[in-house]
Motif scaffolding. Structure first.
Motif, short mmCIF file in Angstrom:
data_model
loop_
_atom_site.label_atom_id
_atom_site.label_comp_id
_atom_site.label_asym_id
_atom_site.label_seq_id
_atom_site.Cartn_x
_atom_site.Cartn_y
_atom_site.Cartn_z
N PRO A 85 -7.19 10.86 21.98
CA PRO A 85 -8.35 11.75 21.93
C PRO A 85 -9.56 11.12 22.62
CG PRO A 85 -8.12 10.65 19.83
CD PRO A 85 -6.95 10.20 20.68
N LEU A 86 -10.28 11.92 23.39
CA LEU A 86 -11.41 11.40 24.15
C LEU A 86 -12.56 10.97 23.26
CD1 LEU A 86 -11.47 13.89 27.17
CD2 LEU A 86 -10.66 11.52 27.15
N ASN A 87 -12.72 11.65 22.11
CA ASN A 87 -13.86 11.31 21.24
C ASN A 87 -13.70 9.95 20.58
OD1 ASN A 87 -11.83 11.91 19.46
ND2 ASN A 87 -12.91 13.57 18.42
N ALA A 88 -12.51 9.34 20.70
CA ALA A 88 -12.31 8.00 20.15
C ALA A 88 -11.98 7.00 21.26
CB ALA A 88 -11.17 8.02 19.12
N ASN A 89 -12.23 7.39 22.51
CA ASN A 89 -11.88 6.54 23.65
C ASN A 89 -13.16 5.90 24.19
OD1 ASN A 89 -11.18 5.57 26.26
ND2 ASN A 89 -9.42 6.97 26.30
N ARG A 90 -13.34 4.59 23.94
CA ARG A 90 -14.57 3.93 24.35
C ARG A 90 -14.69 3.89 25.87
NH1 ARG A 90 -16.22 -0.97 26.08
NH2 ARG A 90 -18.40 -1.52 25.63
N ALA A 91 -13.60 3.70 26.57
CA ALA A 91 -13.66 3.66 28.03
C ALA A 91 -14.18 4.97 28.58
CB ALA A 91 -12.27 3.36 28.61
N PHE A 92 -13.75 6.08 28.01
CA PHE A 92 -14.23 7.38 28.46
C PHE A 92 -15.71 7.54 28.14
CE2 PHE A 92 -15.23 11.85 27.57
CZ PHE A 92 -14.93 12.41 28.80
N SER A 93 -16.16 7.05 26.99
CA SER A 93 -17.57 7.16 26.61
C SER A 93 -18.46 6.44 27.61
CB SER A 93 -17.79 6.61 25.21
OG SER A 93 -17.03 7.35 24.25
N ALA B 107 -9.09 13.56 33.89
CA ALA B 107 -7.90 14.19 33.31
C ALA B 107 -7.56 13.40 32.05
CB ALA B 107 -6.74 14.17 34.29
N ALA B 108 -7.05 14.08 31.05
CA ALA B 108 -6.72 13.41 29.79
C ALA B 108 -5.52 14.09 29.14
CB ALA B 108 -7.91 13.43 28.84
N SER B 109 -4.68 13.29 28.56
CA SER B 109 -3.52 13.81 27.84
C SER B 109 -3.04 12.75 26.87
CB SER B 109 -2.39 14.19 28.81
OG SER B 109 -1.95 13.05 29.52
N GLU B 110 -2.23 13.16 25.92
CA GLU B 110 -1.70 12.20 24.95
C GLU B 110 -0.62 11.33 25.59
OE1 GLU B 110 -0.45 14.32 21.53
OE2 GLU B 110 -2.49 14.86 20.90
N GLY B 111 0.10 11.88 26.54
CA GLY B 111 1.12 11.11 27.25
C GLY B 111 0.65 10.79 28.66
#
Length: 305
Positions: free
Chosen positions: A212-220, A239-243
């Motif tokens: 999940p992006l909301n828990a991804n520090r790199a994305f933040s 782009a983001a996905s679980e896999g």
């Protein structure tokens, strides 16, 4: 009746032949107009039926398309704007400094409200006092409480930041607002979407992350830096996905990676982003170097953080 019709010119015979069709069309039109009404489209009610919140604060007055703010309504109004620029003027249309750029500000406001989404510009007529001191660090004035005359401040949902855009040409201000009022990055799902962006911008900064992006520090860190680098002719996409996403497979990379793509080439550089170590300064330095490498005569490079 048949004999009478035969004696009439051909045009009359054509009329009698078309009469049943005309009658049917009139009846059908009446049925449709009586069957469809605005009540059948609750998402588009007439203006008179749009609900009005009785507790909503009144909208501030306007002057030549510019919203006139006071210290009393300032925080409420800027807090409701996704993006706005506030001219911190001591008096109407400014008194000292560049009166010309104030007039250009008013001219630009007429056109920014026509953007999609519309952006309304505002002015704070009395910027002295507590409010002026609170925003002094964003203006050219020292934090003395004096009026920050002719200083421009950007607000995104009430959060202030310094305005570093053009001031002397209305069309340049409108162009700046159009770009900076958009989301800092666009989500993409296919190679075709990425290629379309590459044709419009000098470089595309493509981040491929894990949900999940909301828990991804790199994305933040990445999305925050995307907001700061809006003035560059770059477009940030992700782009983001679980896999493993289709874009990750296409570019043959693993998630948690940033790619720099230019118009003339594919990825000119890639950067693995380790969430615990990535910083905005390192990302910005990487972007600058990679975009230069993507110019004619540059060499692609790969790095790791």
């Amino acid at each position: 009746f048949f004999e009478l019709s035969c004696t009439l010119p051909g045009s009359w015979m054509s009329f009698w032949a078309l009469l049943p069709v005309l009658v049917w069309l009139l009846l059908w039109r009446g049925a449709v107009s009586s069957e469809w009404s605005v009540e059948d489209f609750p998402d588009k009610p007439p203006a008179s039926k749009v609900p009005v919140d009785p507790n909503a604060p009144p909208e501030p007055p306007e002057d030549e398309h510019v919203v006139l703010l006071t210290p009393e309504n300032f925080d409420d109004w800027v807090g409701r704007q996704a993006y706005t620029i506030v001219l911190m003027a001591g008096t109407m249309h400014g008194t000292s400094g560049c009166t010309k750029c104030t007039g250009v500000f008013y001219k630009a406001a007429k056109f920014t409200q026509m953007l999609d989404p519309p952006v309304r510009l505002a002015t704070l007529q009395d910027s002295a006092g507590e409010l002026g001191r609170r925003l002094a660090f964003l203006t050219s004035q020292k934090a003395t409480g004096a009026s920050a005359d002719l200083s421009w401040v950007v607000f995104r949902n009430g959060i202030p930041s310094r305005y570093d855009g053009p001031r002397y040409k209305a069309e340049e201000i409108v162009r700046h607002v159009k770009v900076h009022s958009l989301p800092p990055a666009v989500r993409v799902h296919s190679v075709e979407e990425v290629d379309a962006l590459r044709q419009r911008f000098s470089a595309v900064i493509l981040g491929i992350f894990r949900e999940p992006l909301n828990a991804n520090r790199a994305f933040s860190v990445w999305i925050e830096l995307a907001s700061e680098l809006r003035e560059q002719n770059w477009r940030f996409a992700y782009a983001a996905s679980e896999g493993v996403s289709p874009l990750a497979r296409h570019f043959e990379v693993r998630p948690e990676v940033v790619l720099v793509l230019t118009r003339s080439q594919g990825p000119v550089a890639s950067l693995r982003v380790v969430q615990e170590r990535v910083t905005a300064d390192e990302l910005e330095e990487f972007y600058d170097t990679a975009v230069q490498q993507g110019e004619p005569g540059g060499d692609p490079g790969k790095e790791d953080l």
